[in-house]
Design an enzyme around this catalytic site. Structure first.
Site, PDB file in Angstrom:
ATOM      1  N   THR B 185      21.874  13.825  24.303  1.00  0.00           N
ATOM      2  CA  THR B 185      22.009  15.336  24.343  1.00  0.00           C
ATOM      3  C   THR B 185      22.563  15.790  22.933  1.00  0.00           C
ATOM      4  O   THR B 185      23.217  15.236  22.240  1.00  0.00           O
ATOM      5  CB  THR B 185      22.544  15.916  25.047  1.00  0.00           C
ATOM      6  OG1 THR B 185      24.176  15.493  24.855  1.00  0.00           O
ATOM      7  CG2 THR B 185      22.539  15.829  26.596  1.00  0.00           C
ATOM      8  N   GLU B 330      21.683  15.687  30.958  1.00  0.00           N
ATOM      9  CA  GLU B 330      22.568  15.218  31.858  1.00  0.00           C
ATOM     10  C   GLU B 330      22.332  15.080  33.505  1.00  0.00           C
ATOM     11  O   GLU B 330      22.984  14.385  34.169  1.00  0.00           O
ATOM     12  CB  GLU B 330      23.928  16.126  31.786  1.00  0.00           C
ATOM     13  CG  GLU B 330      24.745  15.843  30.343  1.00  0.00           C
ATOM     14  CD  GLU B 330      24.263  16.745  29.284  1.00  0.00           C
ATOM     15  OE1 GLU B 330      23.405  17.210  29.645  1.00  0.00           O
ATOM     16  OE2 GLU B 330      25.210  16.842  28.487  1.00  0.00           O
ATOM     17  N   LYS B 439      34.448  37.849  26.202  1.00  0.00           N
ATOM     18  CA  LYS B 439      35.534  38.157  27.411  1.00  0.00           C
ATOM     19  C   LYS B 439      36.156  39.406  26.939  1.00  0.00           C
ATOM     20  O   LYS B 439      37.128  39.323  26.051  1.00  0.00           O
ATOM     21  CB  LYS B 439      36.461  36.923  27.551  1.00  0.00           C
ATOM     22  CG  LYS B 439      35.737  35.814  28.209  1.00  0.00           C
ATOM     23  CD  LYS B 439      36.558  34.592  28.402  1.00  0.00           C
ATOM     24  CE  LYS B 439      35.859  33.480  29.083  1.00  0.00           C
ATOM     25  NZ  LYS B 439      36.642  32.228  29.295  1.00  0.00           N
ATOM     26  N   TRP B 444      33.659  39.692  31.837  1.00  0.00           N
ATOM     27  CA  TRP B 444      32.623  38.898  31.065  1.00  0.00           C
ATOM     28  C   TRP B 444      31.136  39.500  30.738  1.00  0.00           C
ATOM     29  O   TRP B 444      30.640  40.217  31.652  1.00  0.00           O
ATOM     30  CB  TRP B 444      31.908  37.598  31.851  1.00  0.00           C
ATOM     31  CG  TRP B 444      32.970  36.459  31.931  1.00  0.00           C
ATOM     32  CD1 TRP B 444      34.380  36.682  31.537  1.00  0.00           C
ATOM     33  CD2 TRP B 444      32.972  35.101  32.261  1.00  0.00           C
ATOM     34  NE1 TRP B 444      34.964  35.104  31.945  1.00  0.00           N
ATOM     35  CE2 TRP B 444      34.231  34.354  32.435  1.00  0.00           C
ATOM     36  CE3 TRP B 444      31.668  34.427  32.786  1.00  0.00           C
ATOM     37  CZ2 TRP B 444      34.308  33.294  32.861  1.00  0.00           C
ATOM     38  CZ3 TRP B 444      31.857  33.210  33.410  1.00  0.00           C
ATOM     39  CH2 TRP B 444      33.249  32.422  33.168  1.00  0.00           C
TER      40      TRP B 444
END
Lengths: 546, 546
Positions: B185, B330, B439, B444
């Protein structure tokens, strides 16, 4: 060098938790033994399966204990499947059609700790309840209002124990090779033998059975498993259908034509599966009533060979594609399925039908081959027939308690006991049971082919063919016939009728007429008995040869 | 108590042997790097993969060795996949779009023993061939006639080594947890990290990916995997397509609209998969030429979010159902897929589209949940967004050589680094990368939502949003914009444009205009660089708050 992927075990509980989370509202419909249609959903089945797991722990069941069921297809049976396997118990489905002495043998051999019993089977269990040495609790699968008077000792009520149990339960994680479920095969000889499935084998089997060239199950399907849950995992449907979150419809005890038709149409069924006998009843009902099938897309026929005429009727008259299936209890059970391959859709229908009337191709995960008596692999030419050998991660390596000893050859192949051909496209066709094949002059004659040809005669109700010792050919075929009531036919007329339908050297050397043929409890022809009855039969050709 | 099923390992070689036996004549079509279209079939690919396995053994490769590939999608690459993994070697697919120094780092880190190189990438490899410490042999994937002049030391010719090798090879049986393949990755920080798949994870992943509510692959399909084989296993297609014996079409190096369209129509493709960029090129080509799509039934869009307009165009204008997919290297890579659930087909199309524009539901085998910063699970209400956590048998538990240390929490969950919502029907929508979320006052703000809204303005070519330190709110959003050539727009005009498109408290506190934005080698926005560049940016609202 090992991969670095998570060590998550493949566990049966995950089918149901996945369904409850993503398809919680999807319906589970059951025709109950009590009478009415019952409706629940995956969220509720998962919740009650958790309660049942707690209830079973409360009854003293511990990891690995076998829990028996004598039950039809219904939501309570589904809850038991998941409540037992999911919690590390072994779900032991028992075929109630066996003789009572076989059932009590099985329950004792498996050492079932708890036995769940549908209302239908309470009178059956009463016959041998006192002989079940390991069973500590009997649970009748109904509510308090329907609890019967019974001599079964301390019979518990299913709804009461589920109601009383806490739903606070987390499905445990454990080794995926743990035993999940148990089903006994009833051969024609000896005691039934137990096949012990694992969480791993069941998961891989269900994934493969669900695939597009197999059952192709999606969340949008409505599935009616008529094949019983006590018969080889109902061909994996209760597992695979949960896995995808399809609507599931259970027929309960009513497998007759009108009842099945009512569910097919009333619930919008798109996929169903059963043995030919059930389909015969349905098709006769539709014929008699002029009834239609409107939502059904796929129908699986297995358990015994589907006649080409039945396949054609479903496909041409009712618009449902037939998936011809073959498998065994020892194979979880799926071995081969009859999906057409690329390009075959454009063949003339008669040619398509010829493929569909075979038992299909091995699904991914199953290896099959045919061999001669010495174990040499035979060609896949559609003509050679030999012992059908299978291998794969959802096929038995031994029976419970090692009954029958070693059942694999040195390369890990399991001998199905069937004799089959494999054609160049990979389609398999069962031609006989190995022990029923007639060995004539070093060549094999298929008893089943001869029987199928003989029952084509209008005066024949049922036919069996066995090998009779012959001084020149080792064995020659004897045709044994039950005539239809009032019908008459002679030996010569029958032999003449068979000419041209089978190879000339296959023609039986003699014909015997009998009032009836012996069968096993599950309806298979009992050829061991026939061979015993006819062991001193003298073929007319034997005299000529000597 | 363990089950009594056969201990047959799940091995990648079985996909190809199954295809060769049951679908031996089924075509594998490739647009070659050399130019012409090449045609072979499963029987021949399986035969040549056996030869390749022998050839690699002859080159000194031993069980567990890593074998690198720098190659497009084509039949030789497929032969390498099976010839390596099938024989117990590890197939290491390398992304040629990475920077040369990243590629040489990866090859050295993996300790690749042999490196297979497509003609396209010979000049690339020449740049660092002398730095590849473990590589003993370079093999150019072409025939003798097309072998290039090269400075790569002792470059071998693929067709020559395959031709010279014996086809006498039996695919070995070994532990299914053995490493099968490797893919790195490329994050936005640090060195690339290796994900090491196993035979087991690959098999289970392929079975689930093939299922009816996922790719629904059948032997009757014609599949064009455009997603590269060096990109997260080409979403498992070369495995899953072999498993079912579908016709496979490889695009080689030509991913432009006309080339893709030619293959779609010329080969009768029914199923294809690629990232949005590829589809944009195809749709623009069709728009420009008035071209049609006639055989395509399903198109998978993944890699990054598919715009709703693209989904609608495929479905309404070209009649191909879109499967919106999300996954990660993954995760082998499939996590979620956007099949509609039962009953959704009858929703108004706008509502269907709203579901399809999300990234889909978890396939069976993948568990997902969203959590807050303290690890508490958040509700599946379609509104709450939190860290997207995943778990399952085809998800990484560690990176190669334990780079990055422990990557699972105490319950085995892997943090994807994404932030997402889950709705009550189970559909997941990525809202941001966790490190890019702003944040503000304990809540959020999604940088991606703001960017998507901003690029809707006709003068905006590209937009990025990052959090800037704020004395009262901790962080507040800064919008960074690249204007289209010749276009003009002011800060106030942009903020006014965003009003009503996002929550009022999400509106950026400031706008910065830049000539260009930084990207990674694979085209991702490099927000780490932006945060560095803008770390001393002073928001006008900061002054007011102090």
């Amino acid at each position: 060098m090992l991969g670095l992927m998570q060590d998550r075990p493949l566990l049966i509980s995950s089918f149901l938790t996945h369904a409850a989370l993503y398809h919680g509202d999807r319906e589970i419909v059951s025709r109950t033994i009590e009478g009415p249609i019952h409706r629940t959903n995956y969220r509720e089945v998962e919740r009650r399966a958790r309660k049942l797991a707690n209830a079973l722990a409360g009854l003293g069941a511990t990891f690995g204990d076998r829990i028996g069921t004598l039950a039809w297809n219904g939501y309570r049976h589904l809850e038991i499947w998941y409540g037992t396997s999911g919690s590390g118990l072994v779900c032991h489905t028992i075929n109630p059609r066996l003789f009572p002495e076989q059932i009590s043998y099985i329950v004792n051999h498996a050492e079932d700790r708890v036995l769940f019993v549908d209302l239908t089977f309470v009178p059956l269990v009463e016959k041998f309840a006192d002989k079940l040495t390991a069973v500590r609790h009997f649970v009748i699968m109904t509510d308090r209002a329907h609890m019967p008077e019974t001599t079964i000792p301390n019979a518990l009520c299913y709804e009461e124990i589920v109601e009383a149990a806490s739903e606070d339960y987390a499905w445990p994680q454990f080794d995926e090779n743990t035993a999940s479920s148990l089903c006994y095969t009833s051969g024609t000889t000896g005691n039934p033998k137990g096949v012990l499935y694992s969480h791993r084998s069941t998961t891989i089997h269900s994934l493969s059975a669900n695939s597009a060239d197999a059952f192709c199950l999606s969340s949008r399907d409505v599935v009616l498993p008529i094949v019983p849950m006590f018969h080889a995992n109902a061909w994996s449907l209760p597992y695979g259908v949960s896995m995808v979150g399809a609507k599931m419809v259970f027929p309960g005890a009513k497998l007759d034509g009108p009842s099945v038709h009512e569910l097919l149409e009333g619930e919008g069924v798109t996929f169903t599966a059963a043995v030919p006998t059930v389909w015969l009843m349905l098709l006769q009902h539709l014929e008699a009533t002029g009834g239609a099938i409107t939502t059904l897309k796929r129908v699986v026929i297995g358990g015994s060979a589907a006649p080409a005429s039945m396949i054609e009727t479903f496909e041409k008259k009712y618009g449902a594609t037939v998936i011809h299936a073959w498998g065994m209890t020892e194979m979880s059970p799926i071995g081969t399925l009859g999906a057409l391959k690329a390009g075959m859709d454009s063949l003339p229908y008669e040619q398509q039908l010829a493929y569909k009337a075979k038992q299909g191709r091995a699904v991914y995960g199953v290896e099959i081959k045919i061999t001669d008596d010495d174990g040499n692999e035979l060609p896949r030419d559609g003509k050679a027939f030999g012992h059908l050998m299978v291998r794969g991660p959802w096929i038995a390596k031994a029976y419970l308690k090692n009954e029958g000893g070693n059942i694999l050859d040195k390369d890990g192949w399991f001998d199905t006991g069937d004799v089959a051909t494999l054609d160049p496209e990979g389609y398999m066709q069962i031609t006989d049971r190995a022990k029923d094949v007639i060995k004539s002059g070093g060549e094999w004659i298929s008893s089943i082919d001869l029987e199928n040809a003989a029952v084509g005669h209008p005066a024949v109700a049922e036919a069996a063919v066995i090998g009779i010792v012959h001084p020149k050919w080792d064995e020659r075929p004897l045709l044994i016939v039950v005539k239809k009531p009032g019908a008459e036919v002679t030996k010569d007329e029958l032999l003449k009728f068979l000419e041209g339908k089978v190879a000339k050297w296959w023609l039986p050397d003699d014909v015997a007429f009998v009032p009836e043929l012996p069968h096993t409890a599950t309806g298979k022809l009992l050829k061991t008995k026939l061979r015993e009855d006819f062991k001193s039969w003298r073929l007319p050709t034997a005299d000529a040869a000597e």
